[in-house]
Design a protein around this motif. Structure first.
Motif, PDB file in Angstrom:
ATOM      1  N   ASP A 153      -5.586   2.416  -2.525  1.00  0.00           N
ATOM      2  CA  ASP A 153      -4.136   2.513  -2.332  1.00  0.00           C
ATOM      3  C   ASP A 153      -3.504   1.246  -1.785  1.00  0.00           C
ATOM      4  N   GLU A 154      -4.218   0.126  -1.754  1.00  0.00           N
ATOM      5  CA  GLU A 154      -3.611  -1.095  -1.250  1.00  0.00           C
ATOM      6  C   GLU A 154      -4.134  -2.324  -1.970  1.00  0.00           C
ATOM      7  N   ASP A 162       0.835  -1.203   0.000  1.00  0.00           N
ATOM      8  CA  ASP A 162       0.000   0.000   0.000  1.00  0.00           C
ATOM      9  C   ASP A 162       0.868   1.250   0.000  1.00  0.00           C
ATOM     10  N   ALA A 163       0.269   2.317  -0.507  1.00  0.00           N
ATOM     11  CA  ALA A 163       0.994   3.579  -0.645  1.00  0.00           C
ATOM     12  C   ALA A 163       1.054   4.308   0.687  1.00  0.00           C
ATOM     13  N   THR A 164       2.137   5.016   0.900  1.00  0.00           N
ATOM     14  CA  THR A 164       2.321   5.822   2.103  1.00  0.00           C
ATOM     15  C   THR A 164       1.616   7.158   1.939  1.00  0.00           C
ATOM     16  N   MET A 217      -0.436   2.290 -10.282  1.00  0.00           N
ATOM     17  CA  MET A 217       0.244   1.582  -9.202  1.00  0.00           C
ATOM     18  C   MET A 217      -0.181   0.120  -9.159  1.00  0.00           C
ATOM     19  N   PHE A 234      -1.322   8.083   0.755  1.00  0.00           N
ATOM     20  CA  PHE A 234      -1.546   8.059  -0.694  1.00  0.00           C
ATOM     21  C   PHE A 234      -1.960   9.403  -1.275  1.00  0.00           C
ATOM     22  N   ARG A 268       9.079  -2.111  -4.189  1.00  0.00           N
ATOM     23  CA  ARG A 268       9.075  -0.692  -3.831  1.00  0.00           C
ATOM     24  C   ARG A 268       9.818   0.141  -4.877  1.00  0.00           C
ATOM     25  N   VAL A 275       5.710   3.167  -1.377  1.00  0.00           N
ATOM     26  CA  VAL A 275       4.828   2.116  -0.868  1.00  0.00           C
ATOM     27  C   VAL A 275       5.535   1.321   0.226  1.00  0.00           C
TER      28      VAL A 275
END
Length: 419
Positions: free
Chosen positions: A101-102, A6-8, A84, A10, A125, A136
């Motif tokens: 986002d995940e 998942d994105a940090t 993504m 997002f 990543r 991510v």
């Protein structure tokens, strides 16, 4: 083995993709109508900027620290999310997109091919960053719940490196011991408070409980969570993300609405949004709620709602629009400054198991709705719509800090100058 990627932060990270001037600066993203802070970049989190606080309360604090403010740019987020997910899908033959986002990955038969899961996570990543410029986190585990826990460790622990792997008892216990029970996947805020009162403070404490006993105390869901925390797979892809039992589309207006045509157009736009979501999850609605109200902070507060039962469960935009037309004369009150309106669908049924009605014939036109969805998927969400939907943006939500739609609007495509 499973992985959760998942994105940090997002939304905030997406704002930094094309605007290099804010790449290392604190960024927050606001909700609809620029109401509350819904996302904060790591740089903003360091400043202690809280999420879900009204923007107007923190405006001076944000200005004092030079925080960049952005309105929600949903078009940009959706497009970057798709890119993504396409990148992530290259690393496994089984992918399940869990949210914008995940995504979960499942690795069947990969054990002999991947010698080092940590290095494989770092490769994921680097590849996502190279193709999308989104940071991510990657967590690996023998069950979806442990993969989620590993992802938490990969991003939240003080010694986090972006990747964490649970592949033996030692790492499982080490990560669960440092993880608050409130952060366990499937344990909500209310449940975590009850568990804390029972002396269950960490994920490891929860894993050490008797699954059968906790089922009698709480639910089968918690029983499965405990089993998964101990490495026993209980969840399938269908159980990871279930169909919604109710679907709503509501929005506060950017400006107050007083005209009947504008209010009706807004409601029918919500009908299209709800029915599109119904068709996406292959559901039909038996009942609809239609509502509109003024601001509770203004004098003469007015609120009206109607619940309409459909003769035959439906997911057709025109059927929902007709339901609005039938009650609109009673819903609209001249002189009221409408602040919010919306549509809700409930008593949902699976469209594969609809019980036919001998006395009522369905008015749905699935072929027409399929063409409508395909056109909007290919050419944009408003390329084709009902004639009675909103045709202007007078009622649209307020987005004063909106960034360009870099990838979905021709006028906003970034320009590169070569000298």
């Amino acid at each position: 083995m499973y992985a959760l990627v998942d994105a940090t932060s997002f939304y905030a990270s997406a704002e930094q993709v094309f605007d290099l001037s804010i790449r290392k600066k604190p960024v927050v993203v606001l909700s609809n109508n620029d109401g509350c802070i819904v996302a904060a970049s790591p740089e903003a989190k360091i400043l202690g900027i809280p999420k879900f606080e009204p923007y107007f309360k923190l405006k001076h604090v944000l200005e004092q620290h030079g925080v960049i403010i952005r309105s929600s740019n949903y078009e940009l987020y959706a497009d970057l999310s798709e890119k993504m997910m396409n990148t992530i899908s290259q690393f496994s033959d089984q992918q399940y997109v869990y949210s914008i986002d995940e995504a979960f990955l499942k690795f069947d038969g990969y054990t002999s091919l991947i010698n080092n899961w940590y290095n494989y996570g770092q490769l994921i990543r680097r590849t996502v960053w190279r193709t999308t410029k989104l940071p991510v986190g990657v967590g690996f585990g023998p069950t979806p719940t442990l993969a989620k826990a590993a992802n938490h460790a990969a991003k939240k622990f003080s010694d986090a490196t972006g990747v964490a792997v649970i592949e033996d008892e030692q790492t499982r216990k080490a990560i669960l011991k440092r993880m608050p029970v409130s952060d366990v996947w499937g344990v909500g805020r209310r449940l975590s408070k009850k568990l804390t009162l029972m002396g269950i403070n960490t994920a490891l404490d929860l894993a050490n409980q008797s699954p059968r006993h906790m089922r009698t105390q709480f639910s089968v869901v918690l029983e499965r969570t405990i089993e998964e925390l101990n490495g026993n797979k209980c969840l399938t892809w269908d159980e990871v993300k279930q169909r919604k039992k109710e679907i709503y589309s509501t929005r506060s207006f950017g400006e107050r609405i007083t005209q009947a045509d504008a209010l009706k157009a807004a409601l029918i736009t919500h009908c299209s949004i709800v029915t599109k979501k119904l068709r996406r999850q292959k559901s039909l609605a038996k009942r609809i709620i239609i509502f509109a109200h003024s601001s509770p902070f203004e004098t003469g507060f007015f609120k009206k709602s109607f619940i309409t039962s459909l003769p035959v469960a439906s997911c057709d935009s025109m059927v929902f629009a007709n339901a609005v037309n039938e009650v609109f004369a009673e819903l609209y009150q001249p002189g009221v400054r409408y602040y919010k309106a919306g549509i809700g669908a409930f008593e949902l049924e699976d469209d594969n198991f609809l019980q036919a009605d001998m006395f009522n014939e369905s008015n749905d036109k699935p072929e027409l709705m399929s063409v409508l969805d395909e056109i909007n998927k290919r050419y944009g969400v408003t390329a084709a719509r009902l004639g009675s939907e909103v045709q202007n943006s007078d009622w649209a939500m307020k987005r004063e800090f909106l960034s360009p739609r870099y990838t979905t609007r021709w006028t906003d495509i970034p320009l590169i100058y070569c000298e």
